[in-house]
Write an enzyme that holds these catalytic residues in place. Sequence first.
Site, PDB file in Angstrom:
ATOM      1  N   ASP A  24      34.362 -13.929  -2.907  1.00 23.02           N
ATOM      2  CA  ASP A  24      33.095 -13.513  -3.469  1.00 23.02           C
ATOM      3  C   ASP A  24      32.349 -14.711  -4.025  1.00 23.02           C
ATOM      4  OD1 ASP A  24      31.192 -11.802  -4.295  1.00 23.02           O
ATOM      5  OD2 ASP A  24      32.202 -11.253  -6.153  1.00 23.02           O
ATOM      6  N   THR A  33      25.008 -12.376  -2.849  1.00 23.64           N
ATOM      7  CA  THR A  33      25.019 -13.506  -3.775  1.00 23.64           C
ATOM      8  C   THR A  33      25.191 -14.848  -3.061  1.00 23.64           C
ATOM      9  OG1 THR A  33      27.380 -13.169  -4.122  1.00 23.64           O
ATOM     10  CG2 THR A  33      25.892 -12.127  -5.684  1.00 23.64           C
ATOM     11  N   THR A  34      26.059 -14.867  -2.054  1.00 21.93           N
ATOM     12  CA  THR A  34      26.256 -16.116  -1.320  1.00 21.93           C
ATOM     13  C   THR A  34      24.997 -16.452  -0.532  1.00 21.93           C
ATOM     14  OG1 THR A  34      28.562 -15.466  -1.072  1.00 21.93           O
ATOM     15  CG2 THR A  34      27.830 -17.321   0.244  1.00 21.93           C
ATOM     16  N   ASP A  90      31.697  -3.502  -5.956  1.00 18.67           N
ATOM     17  CA  ASP A  90      30.588  -3.878  -5.073  1.00 18.67           C
ATOM     18  C   ASP A  90      30.201  -2.704  -4.188  1.00 18.67           C
ATOM     19  OD1 ASP A  90      30.630  -6.348  -6.152  1.00 18.67           O
ATOM     20  OD2 ASP A  90      31.594  -7.353  -4.464  1.00 18.67           O
TER      21      ASP A  90
HETATM   22  P1  ADP Z   1      26.933 -12.193   0.373  1.00 13.60           P
HETATM   23  O1  ADP Z   1      27.585 -12.672  -0.890  1.00 13.60           O
HETATM   24  O2  ADP Z   1      25.666 -12.925   0.620  1.00 13.60           O
HETATM   25  O3  ADP Z   1      26.795 -10.723   0.464  1.00 13.60           O
HETATM   26  P2  ADP Z   1      28.967 -11.913   2.385  1.00 13.60           P
HETATM   27  O4  ADP Z   1      30.163 -12.794   2.482  1.00 13.60           O
HETATM   28  O5  ADP Z   1      29.155 -10.532   1.904  1.00 13.60           O
HETATM   29  O6  ADP Z   1      27.901 -12.681   1.521  1.00 13.60           O
HETATM   30  O7  ADP Z   1      28.297 -11.884   3.817  1.00 13.60           O
HETATM   31  C1  ADP Z   1      27.169 -11.117   4.080  1.00 13.60           C
HETATM   32  C2  ADP Z   1      26.640 -11.415   5.470  1.00 13.60           C
HETATM   33  O8  ADP Z   1      27.635 -11.095   6.459  1.00 13.60           O
HETATM   34  C3  ADP Z   1      25.431 -10.542   5.770  1.00 13.60           C
HETATM   35  O9  ADP Z   1      24.451 -11.367   6.355  1.00 13.60           O
HETATM   36  C4  ADP Z   1      25.975  -9.534   6.780  1.00 13.60           C
HETATM   37  O10 ADP Z   1      24.973  -9.085   7.672  1.00 13.60           O
HETATM   38  C5  ADP Z   1      27.019 -10.341   7.491  1.00 13.60           C
HETATM   39  N1  ADP Z   1      28.026  -9.508   8.164  1.00 13.60           N
HETATM   40  C6  ADP Z   1      28.823  -8.561   7.641  1.00 13.60           C
HETATM   41  N2  ADP Z   1      29.615  -7.991   8.592  1.00 13.60           N
HETATM   42  C7  ADP Z   1      29.308  -8.606   9.768  1.00 13.60           C
HETATM   43  C8  ADP Z   1      29.777  -8.492  11.125  1.00 13.60           C
HETATM   44  N3  ADP Z   1      30.732  -7.640  11.485  1.00 13.60           N
HETATM   45  N4  ADP Z   1      29.221  -9.302  12.034  1.00 13.60           N
HETATM   46  C9  ADP Z   1      28.263 -10.189  11.685  1.00 13.60           C
HETATM   47  N5  ADP Z   1      27.806 -10.364  10.438  1.00 13.60           N
HETATM   48  C10 ADP Z   1      28.301  -9.584   9.486  1.00 13.60           C
END
Ligand code: ADP
Length: 537
Positions: A61, A94-95, A386
Amino acid sequence: MTESEHDVALEDTDRLHGRSALVNNVKAAVALAGAVRSTLGPRGLDKMLVEDGGSTTITNDGVTVLETAKVEHPTARLLISTSSAQDRAARDGTTTTVILISELLQNALELVRSGVHPSIITNGYQIALEEALEEMERTSRVPQDESEIRAVVATSISGKVDSVVGRHLTGLAVEAAEALAGEEGGQDLERLRVKRLLIKDGGVLDSEVVHGLVLPKSRMDMASPADAVGGRIAIIDGGMESPELDLEASIEVTSADVLRGFHERSRERMREQVNLLASLDVDLLVVRDGISEDASTMLTDAGITAYRRYDREDLERLARITGSTMVRDSKRIKDEDIGTYSSRSERSYSGVKHTRIDGPEGGAVTVLIRGSSPSVREEVKRAFDDALGVAHRLSADSRVLPGGGATQTHLARHLRAFAPSQIGREQLAIEAFAAALEIVPRTLAENSGLDPIDEILELSAAQAASTKNGAWIGMDVVSGNKVRMDEAGVFDPLFVAHHALAGATEAANSVLRIDDVLWAKQDAQTPDWQSEMENQD
Ligand code: ADP
Ligand code: MG
């Protein structure tokens, strides 16, 4: 003051001016983003955080990583607080927020180097943001059914826990969010109304939602009944203790009779309070503070089962599900303050007695989070939080966007087409903004071992070639294919993407407006994880 007087006044500070201030600030942002970018997406890596005392947390996270980091640089701190604000408002993204700020700043620095003034860039970024937000709304749609809602929530925790656990937690989060649907109470409602109880035994998949309040407590007097099929409940936001304990009042004892008289009177008052509760047909009493032994016996004799030392948040939840009103003073309780409960039972979880109280009103639930070790339970709790945060906010605004870099790729294409409609150098800033958005698909590709350049080109081409809804084509990093994100079930809530982009632009612009940095002479450190990591290879 002359120039030299200024220098004297500032002799205890280091001063960075103009361009070098910007270079320094951008460096800090890039270093910070470098620390979290490898966690982005479902195939992102975990980070192990080691605290001073040696305790460790493993997490995927971004905001957890950042909030644990010891960072002194003011720009780095601004990024961290923007990411924390994103967490509070949207519980996700957040990332993304941090890497967007860093990319916006890097692209701005290049423009500054080629002679564009920072104020032109902040103008251009603002124009681009507004256009992007409008286009985001046009691209979004509402989920078609319950399974799409589940997919949105599952996407939001996909990198944090494995997919089987993710599905299970998604189910719990949606169920808990439904219990709160239509309730007033603002953003923190789900934190207040959903009790998380970590329970030692069982596996993660045994975690469950209970439509009632469960607490690690047992009734005060074992002589009172352990369970009940329902009845009337009173909640006291105070205690049921004798006044001499409450007030520590000193009384002048001139004879044994005075003392006896005092005790008699306080027992009498206690008896009146118990009688009042009994006359209101109360059979269950829950209080925040203590209950004296005397009172406990009287309560049991009056057929009232009593529980003590509940914290305020739990009392509020209990009041919610039973429709009771908390009162501070048990002497003043009235019929309309009394609520009803539908069942009460006690049961042991891993050797600890717990009490469960269910009410007819809904509006609060308990989630029993299980897992084999404390660190598993904590990580599962964070992922559940979350998921719940997203599920709860979706009930207010359910519009979703395609994930997997689709939205950002589409917005970049849209903004590049839009830029020439602007006269002046702002065009360049709009193009820089468009390019910055591509950091999201680029990083998702990188973290999945794909080539970022090829992926972005292919994704852009696939979107452009599609005649219908090209914006919804994204990168499924699990299969590596460019597919429609609604078919792959990869969705991001509109409120997450909206808030992330607006927050990132605001943060980047505020850094760009800084022209002068005065450092108090102390070690303001820029974190440099990137080179630390490289040095270790
Ligand atoms: P954040 O802290 O920004 O939410 P995450 O590590 O949760 O970061 O990553 C979120 C990103 O990952 C989003 O852009 C989401 O669309 C993408 N994402 C989630 N699942 C998939 C998947 N199966 N394939 C491609 N992208 C994905
Ligand atoms: Mg996320």
